[in-house]
Design an enzyme around this catalytic site. Structure first.
Site, PDB file in Angstrom:
ATOM      1  N   GLY A  74     102.446  71.281  94.724  1.00 53.64           N
ATOM      2  CA  GLY A  74     101.673  72.535  96.274  1.00 53.64           C
ATOM      3  C   GLY A  74     101.858  71.922  97.283  1.00 53.64           C
ATOM      4  O   GLY A  74     101.536  72.505  98.723  1.00 53.64           O
ATOM      5  N   THR A  75      99.754  71.492  96.847  1.00 51.37           N
ATOM      6  CA  THR A  75      99.661  71.218  98.883  1.00 51.37           C
ATOM      7  C   THR A  75     100.148  69.988  99.279  1.00 51.37           C
ATOM      8  O   THR A  75     100.191  70.420 100.295  1.00 51.37           O
ATOM      9  CB  THR A  75      97.762  70.057  97.522  1.00 51.37           C
ATOM     10  OG1 THR A  75      97.170  70.919  96.540  1.00 51.37           O
ATOM     11  CG2 THR A  75      97.304  70.251  98.901  1.00 51.37           C
ATOM     12  N   ASN A 154      96.981  84.324  96.012  1.00 52.00           N
ATOM     13  CA  ASN A 154      96.742  83.899  94.459  1.00 52.00           C
ATOM     14  C   ASN A 154      94.781  84.314  93.908  1.00 52.00           C
ATOM     15  O   ASN A 154      94.857  83.941  92.641  1.00 52.00           O
ATOM     16  CB  ASN A 154      96.859  81.763  94.253  1.00 52.00           C
ATOM     17  CG  ASN A 154      95.736  81.674  95.053  1.00 52.00           C
ATOM     18  OD1 ASN A 154      95.729  81.804  96.566  1.00 52.00           O
ATOM     19  ND2 ASN A 154      94.586  80.592  95.326  1.00 52.00           N
ATOM     20  N   GLN A 182     102.923  81.378  94.632  1.00 44.97           N
ATOM     21  CA  GLN A 182     102.234  82.247  92.937  1.00 44.97           C
ATOM     22  C   GLN A 182     103.034  83.515  92.909  1.00 44.97           C
ATOM     23  O   GLN A 182     103.406  83.926  92.125  1.00 44.97           O
ATOM     24  CB  GLN A 182     100.433  83.639  94.426  1.00 44.97           C
ATOM     25  CG  GLN A 182      99.417  82.393  93.467  1.00 44.97           C
ATOM     26  CD  GLN A 182      99.291  81.793  91.794  1.00 44.97           C
ATOM     27  OE1 GLN A 182      99.563  82.193  90.635  1.00 44.97           O
ATOM     28  NE2 GLN A 182      98.175  80.980  92.242  1.00 44.97           N
ATOM     29  N   SER A 202     104.748  75.061  93.249  1.00 42.62           N
ATOM     30  CA  SER A 202     104.966  74.211  92.978  1.00 42.62           C
ATOM     31  C   SER A 202     104.964  74.292  91.143  1.00 42.62           C
ATOM     32  O   SER A 202     105.010  75.732  90.606  1.00 42.62           O
ATOM     33  CB  SER A 202     103.024  74.731  92.893  1.00 42.62           C
ATOM     34  OG  SER A 202     102.237  73.604  91.654  1.00 42.62           O
ATOM     35  N   GLY A 203     104.414  73.112  90.192  1.00 45.13           N
ATOM     36  CA  GLY A 203     105.960  73.426  89.386  1.00 45.13           C
ATOM     37  C   GLY A 203     105.271  74.014  88.104  1.00 45.13           C
ATOM     38  O   GLY A 203     104.729  74.760  87.388  1.00 45.13           O
ATOM     39  N   HIS A 204     103.940  73.530  88.585  1.00 45.58           N
ATOM     40  CA  HIS A 204     102.727  73.913  87.296  1.00 45.58           C
ATOM     41  C   HIS A 204     102.156  75.533  87.270  1.00 45.58           C
ATOM     42  O   HIS A 204     101.603  76.108  86.081  1.00 45.58           O
ATOM     43  CB  HIS A 204     101.041  72.945  87.340  1.00 45.58           C
ATOM     44  CG  HIS A 204     100.273  73.065  88.386  1.00 45.58           C
ATOM     45  ND1 HIS A 204      98.960  73.882  87.625  1.00 45.58           N
ATOM     46  CD2 HIS A 204     100.116  72.383  89.047  1.00 45.58           C
ATOM     47  CE1 HIS A 204      98.437  73.477  88.994  1.00 45.58           C
ATOM     48  NE2 HIS A 204      99.014  72.578  89.747  1.00 45.58           N
ATOM     49  N   THR A 240     109.980  56.658  94.334  1.00 45.03           N
ATOM     50  CA  THR A 240     111.043  56.702  93.190  1.00 45.03           C
ATOM     51  C   THR A 240     111.052  58.048  92.800  1.00 45.03           C
ATOM     52  O   THR A 240     109.372  58.835  92.158  1.00 45.03           O
ATOM     53  CB  THR A 240     110.993  55.352  92.130  1.00 45.03           C
ATOM     54  OG1 THR A 240     111.266  54.531  93.284  1.00 45.03           O
ATOM     55  CG2 THR A 240     111.333  55.806  91.531  1.00 45.03           C
ATOM     56  N   CYS A 328      88.852  76.490  93.414  1.00 46.71           N
ATOM     57  CA  CYS A 328      88.545  75.646  93.686  1.00 46.71           C
ATOM     58  C   CYS A 328      87.395  76.256  94.541  1.00 46.71           C
ATOM     59  O   CYS A 328      86.816  75.218  94.457  1.00 46.71           O
ATOM     60  CB  CYS A 328      90.167  75.823  95.384  1.00 46.71           C
ATOM     61  SG  CYS A 328      91.738  75.299  95.018  1.00 46.71           S
TER      62      CYS A 328
HETATM   63  C1  LIG Z   1      98.270  76.284  93.445  1.00 43.46           C
HETATM   64  C2  LIG Z   1      98.381  76.613  94.831  1.00 43.46           C
HETATM   65  C3  LIG Z   1      98.637  75.730  95.606  1.00 43.46           C
HETATM   66  C4  LIG Z   1      98.146  74.442  95.208  1.00 43.46           C
HETATM   67  O1  LIG Z   1      99.154  73.763  94.250  1.00 43.46           O
HETATM   68  P1  LIG Z   1      99.109  72.240  93.551  1.00 43.46           P
HETATM   69  O2  LIG Z   1     100.312  72.192  93.094  1.00 43.46           O
HETATM   70  O3  LIG Z   1      98.319  73.097  92.484  1.00 43.46           O
HETATM   71  O4  LIG Z   1      98.741  71.344  94.801  1.00 43.46           O
HETATM   72  C5  LIG Z   1      98.855  76.300  96.409  1.00 43.46           C
HETATM   73  N1  LIG Z   1      99.105  77.161  97.258  1.00 43.46           N
HETATM   74  C6  LIG Z   1      99.130  78.679  95.660  1.00 43.46           C
HETATM   75  C7  LIG Z   1      99.061  79.695  96.463  1.00 43.46           C
HETATM   76  C8  LIG Z   1      98.310  78.170  94.765  1.00 43.46           C
HETATM   77  O5  LIG Z   1      98.117  79.150  93.935  1.00 43.46           O
END
Ligand SMILES: *Cc1c(COP(=O)(O)O)cnc(C)c1O
Length: 395
Positions: A74-75, A154, A182, A202-204, A240, A328
């Protein structure tokens, strides 16, 4: 692993990889390892998996597959969106509008752009963490090239009037980006209806592995590469492709969208139960964020006269994973910029607790947490000089 009790209420920080997701990924580590850019059959399997995944993801937001760019997180998506618009449309203007409650991936990117000579307006929010539309309109200048406002916060879970914000941007012919990390997989999104030009995911955060994400970028926008190298991702994002992770993210997206309504319903029940019990049964607490316009999985409560860190350690002792401020922000002693932006004084912002509920959390889990929380808060307060003073003044 011990068989110690574990109640994981920090899914806004990250999630585990769902078993179906892991299973979908496995062949691409072991047997289907071809580089998607090569021409033999083994590589074509990877290429096919890549493009199928792109189609699956595009379908979840009503986009064209060619508008989906896979990234590492996501970053990266946030950085790419902002830096690309800034660089590509510099001739048009140097002004960017964002909010005071963005994730650091947006906030710190904006600060970096300021150092390069861009002008950034950080919009205030109201006491619930909602961007004020009138303030947004007032902040727009002839030089504004981009508005970037997160879909849902978040920390406090507040959902923005996002399509109204997008509409304001569109009327003024300003690009609109949203950090939907989120919101995606929790709230239905249609990039057409919602009016998004760019969107970060972001996937995780939805049971795919850490280290994969995507950027939606509307066709016609000049997307400048963040990484230079090979021709992957239409010459826009070299490197890749991480096929197993991309396949995993598509699988996770599919599951989350198929079960979205059902999960949101049960999450809201648990969320509201937690909020109600904590507010009613523990004195000197308050809910942060908007009561209705709120992520189904977010509870954020300020508990006066205690330190968030001590609270987290006590919760850890009873097997509960939770968070204070954003992940963070923990590790630093500064209170969260989001809680300060909604007007909380420092001492109250310090004692805040975020519980994020994924679909596996039950009502029993919620009751276990509140039952123990009551005792924990009482213990911590009994050691607090602030609480003692307060009690003397308010017998
Ligand atoms: C977790 C988060 C991100 C960052 O995502 P990552 O995949 O961990 O880099 C960015 N924005 C929001 C709102 C998030 O909650």
């Amino acid at each position: 692993m011990s068989d110690k009790k574990l109640i994981y209420m920090d899914s806004a920080a990250t999630t585990n990889v769902a078993p179906e997701v892991f299973e979908a990924m496995t062949p691409y580590f072991k047997d289907r390892y071809g580089n998607a850019s090569a021409i033999y059959d083994l590589a074509q399997e990877s290429k096919t998996a890549l493009e199928n995944s792109r189609k699956i993801i595009a379908d979840t937001i009503g986009a064209n597959p060619s508008e989906i760019y896979f990234t590492s997180c996501g970053t990266e998506s946030d950085n790419w969106a902002l830096k690309s618009i800034a660089a590509a449309y510099k001739a048009k203007g140097n002004h960017i509008i964002t909010s005071k409650i963005e994730h650091h991936a947006i906030h710190n990117t904006c600060m970096a752009l300021e150092k390069e000579g861009y002008e950034v307006t950080y919009l205030d929010v109201d006491e619930y963490g909602t961007v004020k539309l009138e303030e947004l309109k007032k902040a727009i200048k002839p030089t504004t090239i981009l508005i970037s406002i997160m879909y849902a916060n978040n920390e406090i879970g507040t959902i923005q009037p996002i399509s109204e914000i997008a509409k304001i941007a569109k009327e003024k012919k300003i690009f609109f980006h949203t950090d939907a990390v989120q919101a995606y997989a929790h709230i239905p999104i249609s990039v057409e209806k919602d009016g998004f030009d760019m969107m970060s995911v972001s996937g995780h955060k939805f049971n795919a592995p850490k280290g994969v994400g995507f950027l939606y970028c509307r066709k016609g926008i000049n997307l400048i590469p963040l990484l230079h190298g090979g021709a992957q991702e239409s010459n826009r994002r070299a490197g890749t492709e991480n096929i197993p992770y991309i396949v995993g993210m598509a699988k996770a997206a599919e599951i989350a969208h198929a079960k979205m309504e059902e999960r949101a319903k049960s999450q809201k029940q648990v969320r509201d139960h937690l909020i109600e019990r904590i507010i009613n049964e523990i004195p000197y607490t308050r809910l942060n964020g908007h009561r209705e316009n709120r992520l189904p999985n977010n509870v954020n409560i300020s508990i006066r006269f205690i330190e968030g860190e001590s609270l987290l350690l006590s919760l850890n002792d009873i097997g509960v994973c939770a968070s204070t401020g954003s992940a963070c922000a923990s590790g630093s002693l500064d209170p969260s910029h989001v809680l300060l932006a909604i007007g909380l004084p420092h001492e109250i912002a310090h004692g805040s607790l975020r519980l994020s509920i994924d679909h596996k959390i039950t009502m029993e889990d919620a009751d276990y947490v509140v039952d123990h929380l009551k005792q924990i808060v009482e213990n911590l307060r009994s050691m607090s000089p602030l609480y003692e003073d307060f009690k003397k003044q308010n017998p």
